[in-house]
Design an enzyme around this catalytic site. Structure first.
Site, PDB file in Angstrom:
ATOM      1  N   LEU A 199       0.839  -1.421   0.055  1.00 50.63           N
ATOM      2  CA  LEU A 199       0.000   0.133  -0.048  1.00 50.63           C
ATOM      3  C   LEU A 199       0.878   1.381  -0.107  1.00 50.63           C
ATOM      4  O   LEU A 199       2.002   1.261   0.820  1.00 50.63           O
ATOM      5  CB  LEU A 199      -0.930   0.036   1.412  1.00 50.63           C
ATOM      6  N   ASP A 250       1.603  -3.699   5.880  1.00 50.87           N
ATOM      7  CA  ASP A 250       0.608  -3.327   4.777  1.00 50.87           C
ATOM      8  C   ASP A 250       0.966  -4.055   3.490  1.00 50.87           C
ATOM      9  O   ASP A 250       0.814  -3.534   2.335  1.00 50.87           O
ATOM     10  CB  ASP A 250       0.756  -1.829   4.664  1.00 50.87           C
TER      11      ASP A 250
END
Length: 404
Positions: free
Chosen positions: A193, A235
């Site tokens: 991300l 992430d």
């Protein structure tokens, strides 16, 4: 026979023995042997079997044979929403014995034995038998649920419920083994991300975790049923696309993921927009082992980030060479900071009267082997590796010492 003096039979003497008790004992012994054999077989299956459907089928078979009239016996097992019966089961049978099945102390089902004819059950022996089996089945079911929960916790991410790195390695390895035999292709997508750290730093990790759950849901909805999406950590997510014939599918899925993740998220009355960077490695072109494919997809992901984010890149050998070069220079930079191998250049700043009013300090690095390494090359490496902070401290300390 008793005969008279002339040899004629005039009466008989008979001896009769009542064998009812003996026959009853024999019957009880036979029933006990059948009961022990039944319980032994069921306990053995409970040790070996993990499927509820297969175990209940075995219980029905063993229990039917253990009844006094097995040829007319019918069994049924109801456990939660599952219902298992003998082949000759009928819903209108009324001659039966039954018992409750308990799991963790709660009644969750029932074990029943029916006779299709009006024959008596041997009570309490046959009733005790199904009581024992029902109790053991409840214990088995509870133990199996605990084992499945432990196995799930060991192989899945606690936050998102996705497969973790351990299960991911296994899925990739199995996909590679299959495609090695069938000459197919596997794609590993490394997804990171973009700027997610800013969300954690600004809104806290609790909200960040809720956002990661929503990301996991969207990733799961973006892939096929035979694909795998796993959480690598933080992430970072991994998508494995097995059984591929052409790369068009890979690009379609990658673009679909980019589109899905870039849609707005609503968490705790906050609206968020998140993009991601995707690196792609293909089997067998970019590697033939799980670890190699993961490493190469990770390298490709960093190139997607450096290319502006919200995009995907395929791995190439040039990327690998650059990654090796960056790693080597980063190690050199560690040593350069510790060993005072960097240099400061003081550039004068003058006013309109050509008078020096201040100095601009410029950092330069001359490596013993590599020669002069430009700041445009080593400063980004320092930022990526976390060396930028100790590097800044070294500059300030060295400049102050020289000025003093």
């Amino acid at each position: 026979p008793l005969k008279d003096t002339e040899g004629r039979v005039e009466r008989y003497i008979s001896i009769r023995v009542d064998i009812s008790k003996r026959k009853q004992k024999e019957l009880q012994l036979i029933e006990q042997l059948k009961e022990k054999s039944c319980l032994y077989a069921i306990h053995r299956d409970m040790v070996l079997e993990t499927s509820l459907q297969k175990l209940c089928s075995q219980i029905i078979k063993h229990l039917t044979l253990a009844m006094r009239f097995p040829e007319i016996a019918v069994c049924s097992i109801k456990l939660f929403q599952e219902f298992f019966t003998s082949d000759n089961y009928q819903s209108d049978l009324s001659n039966y014995i039954s018992t409750k099945i308990k799991v963790s102390g709660n009644v969750c089902g029932r074990l029943s034995v029916f006779y299709t004819e009006d024959k008596p059950f041997i009570l309490p022996d046959e009733q005790n038998l199904i009581n024992f089996i029902a109790e053991d089945l409840g214990i088995w079911f509870e133990r199996r649920n605990h084992e499945q929960h432990i196995n799930h916790m060991a192989s899945h991410d606690v936050l998102t419920g996705l497969p973790n790195r351990l299960l991911l390695q296994d899925r990739i390895t199995k996909a590679l083994e299959f495609n090695q035999r069938h000459h197919g292709m596997v794609a590993v997508l490394f997804i990171d991300l973009d700027n997610f750290k800013n969300i954690n730093d600004t809104f806290g990790h609790n909200l960040g975790d809720l956002l990661l759950k929503k990301v996991a849901e969207r990733l799961s909805a973006s892939i096929r049923s035979e694909d795998t999406v796993a959480r690598q950590g933080g992430d970072e997510f991994i998508v494995v696309l097995p059984y591929l014939i052409e790369t068009n599918v890979v690009e379609f899925v990658a673009q679909k993921i980019l589109n899905q993740l870039s849609e707005p998220y609503f968490v705790n009355e906050h609206e968020f927009y998140i993009t991601c960077s995707i690196g792609i490695a293909l089997y067998p072109e970019h590697g033939k082992e799980a670890d190699i494919l993961l490493k190469h997809s990770d390298i490709a992901m960093y190139h997607a980030k450096s290319s502006g984010r919200n995009s995907f890149r395929y791995f190439s050998e040039e990327m690998n060479l650059q990654a090796i070069e960056n790693h080597r220079l980063t190690n050199y930079l560690h040593s350069a900071i510790k060993g005072n191998q960097l240099q400061l250049f003081f550039q004068p700043i003058v006013d309109i009267k050509n008078t020096i009013v201040s100095l601009e300090i410029l950092l330069r690095w001359q490596h013993a082997v590599e020669g002069w390494i430009p700041p445009s090359k080593f400063i980004p490496l320092a930022e990526e590796s976390g060396l930028i902070l100790p590097l800044g401290e070294w500059i300030i300390k060295s400049a102050c010492l020289q000025i003093k």
